[in-house]
Structure formats: C-alpha cells, structure tokens
Scaffold this motif. Sequence first.
Motif, PDB file in Angstrom:
ATOM      1  N   ASP A 160      70.470   1.311  38.014  1.00 57.05           N
ATOM      2  CA  ASP A 160      70.273   0.268  37.006  1.00 57.05           C
ATOM      3  C   ASP A 160      71.587  -0.043  36.291  1.00 57.05           C
ATOM      4  N   ASP A 161      72.362   0.992  35.986  1.00 55.34           N
ATOM      5  CA  ASP A 161      73.666   0.792  35.339  1.00 55.34           C
ATOM      6  C   ASP A 161      74.588  -0.042  36.227  1.00 55.34           C
ATOM      7  N   ILE A 162      74.575   0.228  37.528  1.00 53.88           N
ATOM      8  CA  ILE A 162      75.410  -0.530  38.453  1.00 53.88           C
ATOM      9  C   ILE A 162      74.960  -1.988  38.498  1.00 53.88           C
ATOM     10  N   ASP A 163      73.651  -2.228  38.513  1.00 47.66           N
ATOM     11  CA  ASP A 163      73.130  -3.599  38.492  1.00 47.66           C
ATOM     12  C   ASP A 163      73.622  -4.345  37.261  1.00 47.66           C
ATOM     13  N   ARG A 164      73.541  -3.684  36.112  1.00 46.58           N
ATOM     14  CA  ARG A 164      73.986  -4.333  34.871  1.00 46.58           C
ATOM     15  C   ARG A 164      75.481  -4.622  34.915  1.00 46.58           C
ATOM     16  N   ALA A 165      76.259  -3.702  35.477  1.00 37.75           N
ATOM     17  CA  ALA A 165      77.707  -3.923  35.563  1.00 37.75           C
ATOM     18  C   ALA A 165      78.023  -5.114  36.458  1.00 37.75           C
ATOM     19  N   LEU A 166      77.296  -5.241  37.582  1.00 32.87           N
ATOM     20  CA  LEU A 166      77.526  -6.376  38.476  1.00 32.87           C
ATOM     21  C   LEU A 166      77.139  -7.694  37.801  1.00 32.87           C
ATOM     22  N   ARG A 167      76.033  -7.694  37.057  1.00 32.37           N
ATOM     23  CA  ARG A 167      75.624  -8.922  36.343  1.00 32.37           C
ATOM     24  C   ARG A 167      76.636  -9.277  35.266  1.00 32.37           C
ATOM     25  N   PHE A 168      77.201  -8.247  34.604  1.00 28.20           N
ATOM     26  CA  PHE A 168      78.211  -8.498  33.580  1.00 28.20           C
ATOM     27  C   PHE A 168      79.449  -9.142  34.200  1.00 28.20           C
ATOM     28  N   MET A 169      79.883  -8.624  35.352  1.00 23.96           N
ATOM     29  CA  MET A 169      81.029  -9.205  36.029  1.00 23.96           C
ATOM     30  C   MET A 169      80.784 -10.660  36.393  1.00 23.96           C
ATOM     31  N   GLN A 170      79.585 -10.954  36.872  1.00 22.27           N
ATOM     32  CA  GLN A 170      79.244 -12.330  37.230  1.00 22.27           C
ATOM     33  C   GLN A 170      79.197 -13.227  35.994  1.00 22.27           C
ATOM     34  N   ALA A 171      78.681 -12.672  34.885  1.00 29.49           N
ATOM     35  CA  ALA A 171      78.609 -13.458  33.643  1.00 29.49           C
ATOM     36  C   ALA A 171      79.994 -13.773  33.098  1.00 29.49           C
ATOM     37  N   CYS A 172      80.948 -12.924  33.408  1.00 30.39           N
ATOM     38  CA  CYS A 172      82.330 -13.148  32.975  1.00 30.39           C
ATOM     39  C   CYS A 172      83.069 -14.120  33.887  1.00 30.39           C
ATOM     40  N   GLY A 173      82.364 -14.626  34.904  1.00 30.48           N
ATOM     41  CA  GLY A 173      82.965 -15.611  35.784  1.00 30.48           C
ATOM     42  C   GLY A 173      83.586 -15.047  37.036  1.00 30.48           C
ATOM     43  N   LEU A 174      83.415 -13.730  37.267  1.00 30.22           N
ATOM     44  CA  LEU A 174      83.966 -13.135  38.478  1.00 30.22           C
ATOM     45  C   LEU A 174      83.002 -13.355  39.649  1.00 30.22           C
ATOM     46  N   ASP A 175      83.536 -13.790  40.768  1.00 27.22           N
ATOM     47  CA  ASP A 175      82.721 -14.010  41.953  1.00 27.22           C
ATOM     48  C   ASP A 175      82.671 -12.701  42.738  1.00 27.22           C
ATOM     49  N   THR A 176      81.620 -11.936  42.515  1.00 29.44           N
ATOM     50  CA  THR A 176      81.533 -10.626  43.162  1.00 29.44           C
ATOM     51  C   THR A 176      81.397 -10.736  44.673  1.00 29.44           C
ATOM     52  N   ASP A 177      80.985 -11.890  45.170  1.00 32.06           N
ATOM     53  CA  ASP A 177      80.891 -12.071  46.612  1.00 32.06           C
ATOM     54  C   ASP A 177      82.265 -12.030  47.275  1.00 32.06           C
ATOM     55  N   GLU A 178      83.312 -12.275  46.489  1.00 28.15           N
ATOM     56  CA  GLU A 178      84.671 -12.302  47.022  1.00 28.15           C
ATOM     57  C   GLU A 178      85.386 -10.959  46.870  1.00 28.15           C
TER      58      GLU A 178
END
Length: 464
Positions: free
Chosen positions: A218-236
């Motif tokens: 769950d912590d990892i999920d939240r961290a990934l959502r935070f990165m996406q909310a900051c405008g980071l494209d995690t797919d890249e």
Amino acid sequence: MTPPHAPSEAAPAVAPAGWSPASWRDRVAVQQPEWDGLDELRAVTDELESAPPLVIPGETRQLSASLAEVAQGRAFLLQAGDCAESFDSATPESIERRLRVILQMAIVLTHSAGVPVVKLGRIAGQYAKPRSSSHETLDEVSLPSFRGHIVNLPEFETDARRADPRRISQAYQRSATTLNLLRAMTQGGYADLTKVHQWNEAFVAATGVGRRYETLADDIDRALRFMQACGLDTDEVPQLHEATLYSSHEGLILDYEEALTRQDTETGEFFDTAAHSVWIGERTRDLDGAHVEYFSGIANPIGTKVGPTATPAEVVALCDALDPHRVPGRLTLIARMGAELVTERLGPLVEAVAESGHPVIWATDPMHGNTFTAPSGRKTRHFDAIEQEIRGFFEVHHRLGTWPGGIHVELTGDDVTECLGGSEELSDDQLGLRYETMCDPRLNARQSVDLAFRVAELLREQQH
C-alpha cells in the motif's frame, strides 16, 4: 535478467599465467562424480563446448559493477533460491513461485532499509550438491550418494544412482529454459511495481507476515500515485517496471563449468557462461585444489563459503589466490558459522581480510551451520537459529565498522514444511506435511518474507 548488450570497456584479463579452463585437471578435484563412461562424458562436454552460452559477458560485467557497490557499502546482496534444483522444477509455475518470493524479499529490503538490493538467484544451474560421503548404505546395500540431478537420481536404486554423463546435457537444457522464462518475466511486466500486491501468494497473504507485506505494498502504491501527481510519468521510468535477477550456482562439477567457459574476443578474459556468478563450497575450497585453480582464472564475480574452522591466514590466502588485483565486487566471502559460533569465529576473519586490503563482500549463509535432525528423524533448521546467526553477523560488522554485505539463503516459493519456527511457529510434528526437498530443508515463502523484514530492521540499525 538483463537483456544482452554490448560488452563494456575492455579490462585486463584476470587469468594468472599458465591458467586455462582445463588447468584444474592438474590439481586434486574433490567431490567429483565417478562418471559411468568417460567416452560418453567427453562426447557430452564436446557438445557443450560448441553450444551457445547461457549468459554473456556484458550481463556478467553488469553484475560485477553492481557487486562493487555492495563491496563499498552502498548496496546489499540478496542471494537466494533452491537448495538443489530439480529437473522437474523447470516449469513455468515453479520458476514463477521462486521468482515471486525473491522479488518480495527484495522489495521488503529496499523499501524498509532504503538501500539498493542486488538480486542473485540460486537458480538455473543449482543442480549439484557436495556430499559428506561418497556412498550411502541402506540394509547392507551400498550405492553412490545422490549428488544432484546433474549427476544422478535420489531413488536408492542401482541405475538411479549411476553417474550418467547425459544428465550434464539435460542440466544445460533445463538452465536455458529457466533463464529464458526469467528474462521474459523480469523484463516483460511481471516485476512491475504496480503489481506488488499480486505477488502475495494466497497462503502467505492470510498470515501476519502477509498482512505486513500488504501494508508495505500500500505504501508503494501511494508513493507511485504521489509521483504521478507531481507530474512524473512513471511509465517512462523502466526501473519501476522491470527487475534485474542474476543467476548463480555452486561451481561444483568442473567438467560442466569448463565446457561452458568462453574467452571474450574483445578483452581476452575467460567467462564461465553457465551463470553470472559461481561459488566454491566449504568442502572444495582447498587452496591447492582444482576448484580454486579453476575459479582463479574466470572473470565472473565469484564467491567462496567460509566455515567455523577457517583461520584468518587461510581466508587471506584465498583472497590472494582468487582476487589478486583487489577488485571491488570480484569476491564474496560467504560465512557459514552456525548461530552459536558466529560472533566468536567471524570477527578475526573480517579483521584479517580488512587489514589485507582485499575489498571483499561479506555475506552470511545462516542455513548450513544450523542443520540438525528433528525428533521426527527429518533434517531441518530452526528459524530462530537462522535469525540468530544473521544477528550475530550484523553484530560483528557493527562492532568492527565494516559493511554486512548480504545474505545467502535456501528457500522455495512453495508452501513446504521443512524449517521449524518462524512467525507461524511450524512445529516438529508438522514437518511431514509437505517435506519435499531433495537435499537440505528450505524456508517456505512465509518464512522467507518474514526473514526479509527482520533483516531490513537490522540494516536500518546498521545505518544509524
């Protein structure tokens, strides 16, 4: 696994003068099978000498670079997998289960301890096992000991225990199959961090360890959502969707290792292409023996087990023979002392090696020194002793100001009942429920993840 890529910048060959892939034959080679048919053995090894390598130098050099980070205290080594792989376990389901538990352990260590984890599997080649006796006697019948599926079969029958050279070729084929699937899974989306919840096998998820893992996921999920909310494209970010798992095994059967040794045309270095890394066992580390001779000339990162009888002078001499150029990440010393002896016996060895200037990785094998026979008659290990040896290992390094570089454990992704204790408190009367190992008892998936959490806590303490 990493995809093939161009070899890195040329480096000096590590082979000493006079070394060749066959020079080990001039030394005493212990723990070798008495092969049934030398002509057949030669035909099999000749075939392997012209076969495609299982791994390539570029991959192996990348592992060396990662292990250099471990040697310098900037990463941690997780070496884990089966005690002795079975030819029957080279199936998609079995390979997936073993990969899953290694990935879970690595995620726990990385997330909880905050250090990169180098993942080195005892996989795709761990088909041989040393034995304390060359023969086994039952009801006054004596037969050669079972030495792993690369040599013979465990059934106590004359034909099954024959050291069949054809099994060497079968080991190569099974290793290739396993490596192909691992490469596909680690690079093809299975190791994606968005799938960490899916790695929690049903028989683990329902336990306290499983719930603790779910909280981490769950912590990892939240961290990934935070990165996406900051405008980071995690797919890249490929590191979030792929994993690198390297292969290793005990380089015991020297006919096999020699047949898969190749010389890199760009650098002149010799590589054992049977695995990214190979190690020497406690029974085969004689300084003048065949195994040390062979290992001294290959450019792979290598390891050697070190038991409680080893002296500081012996260990430094091994370092001189196996890592004369003092290359960080080249040599891993795998301490297997036993829970009761680790704090007494390990310290002098660590001090002597540090004073010699060899930049080795120190890892702990908390399994082999803690094996005993339970009242039920089954060979087992207790989780508490495994944890105690790891704690002693960390205690010694903390006291000396050195880096506890890694753990080396035998495990399976299956729901076996082979090691006592753990968070689920497996008892002696439960060992027979699913005791499936061909050789030594392994941690099951629950116990493995549980151990990862406890090692992560020790790593955090080490950093403060």
